[in-house]
Write a protein that holds these residues in place. Structure first.
Motif, PDB file in Angstrom:
ATOM      1  N   GLY A 119      -4.873  -6.899   3.451  1.00 39.54           N
ATOM      2  CA  GLY A 119      -4.379  -5.860   2.801  1.00 39.54           C
ATOM      3  C   GLY A 119      -5.185  -5.342   1.529  1.00 39.54           C
ATOM      4  N   TRP A 139      -4.872   3.509  -1.158  1.00 36.13           N
ATOM      5  CA  TRP A 139      -3.893   2.575  -0.627  1.00 36.13           C
ATOM      6  C   TRP A 139      -2.422   2.823  -1.304  1.00 36.13           C
ATOM      7  CZ3 TRP A 139      -3.897  -1.375   2.929  1.00 36.13           C
ATOM      8  CH2 TRP A 139      -2.766  -2.190   2.910  1.00 36.13           C
ATOM      9  N   LYS A 148       2.335  -1.242   6.847  1.00 36.91           N
ATOM     10  CA  LYS A 148       2.774  -2.370   7.594  1.00 36.91           C
ATOM     11  C   LYS A 148       2.529  -2.463   9.132  1.00 36.91           C
ATOM     12  CE  LYS A 148       6.441  -5.744   7.578  1.00 36.91           C
ATOM     13  NZ  LYS A 148       7.861  -5.866   7.150  1.00 36.91           N
TER      14      LYS A 148
END
Length: 210
Positions: A119, A139, A148
């Motif tokens: 991430g 992001w 996810k």
């Protein structure tokens, strides 16, 4: 250890090689699976930390190369820089043509990274390529559930680079007259990459171009 043949006169300076990796981050990842070479073209993030160099990226979950990455100390990354055909008609003497180019082979040890590390890597990459755009998709602009879900389809990795072999084959073997002719002919092409090569060559022999 893999070895690439580089005559001494074409060896690229280490710092210049690292900068080229950062400037040309779309690389070829090469590993071996039971004697079968595997290769994937991928974008990478290159960072320097405490005297070490790391490359991070990700593969599609369905890419079988993923199984060759964890705890693999024999990984190769190939970075291609500027390149151009050089006609021997530009020389004063009769000789064969050649190709000028910049390239870096980086060797290292790979490991699969955690979801949290992945991430962070994706966040950094989006910031680099999106933050300067109008309505850039960084992001924090994505739905967390979408992120996810998408991350389930990829595998992140980090490579600690342990050796760099870099080549800058840019007519260093030519005399000043031929060298100047090559630069001038490349500039006549009006092609951006050839003009960049000509500029690179000008900077190596500034005394010729006043």
């Amino acid at each position: 250890m893999f070895i690439v043949y580089i005559p001494k006169k074409y060896c690229m300076d280490h710092d210049e090689a690292v900068q080229m990796m950062k400037s040309n981050p779309f690389a070829l990842l090469v590993t071996v699976d039971e004697h079968l070479p595997l290769a994937t073209h991928i974008p990478l993030e290159i960072r320097e930390e405490e005297g070490k160099i790391y490359a991070t990226g990700h593969l599609a979950y369905g890419n079988k190369q993923k199984k060759t990455l964890n705890h693999n100390s024999d990984v190769l990354l190939i970075f291609q820089g500027l390149h151009a055909y050089i006609s021997s008609s530009w020389y004063q003497c009769k000789e064969v043509p050649t190709w000028n180019y910049l390239a870096v082979h980086a060797y290292g040890a790979a490991r699969v990274i955690t979801e949290e590390e992945l991430g962070s890597t994706l966040n950094t990459m989006l910031t680099r390529y999106e933050s300067h755009r109008e309505n850039g998709r960084t992001w924090d602009t994505f739905d967390p559930e979408l992120l996810k879900s998408e991350m389930k389809g990829i595998v992140g990795f980090e490579i600690e680079i342990t050796s760099i072999q870099a080549v800058a084959k840019m007519s260093q073997n030519r005399n000043d007259s031929d060298y100047q002719s090559i630069v001038e002919e490349l500039e006549k092409s009006k092609e951006p990459e050839k003009i960049q090569i000509a500029q690179w060559m000008r900077e190596q022999r500034t005394g010729l171009f006043k």
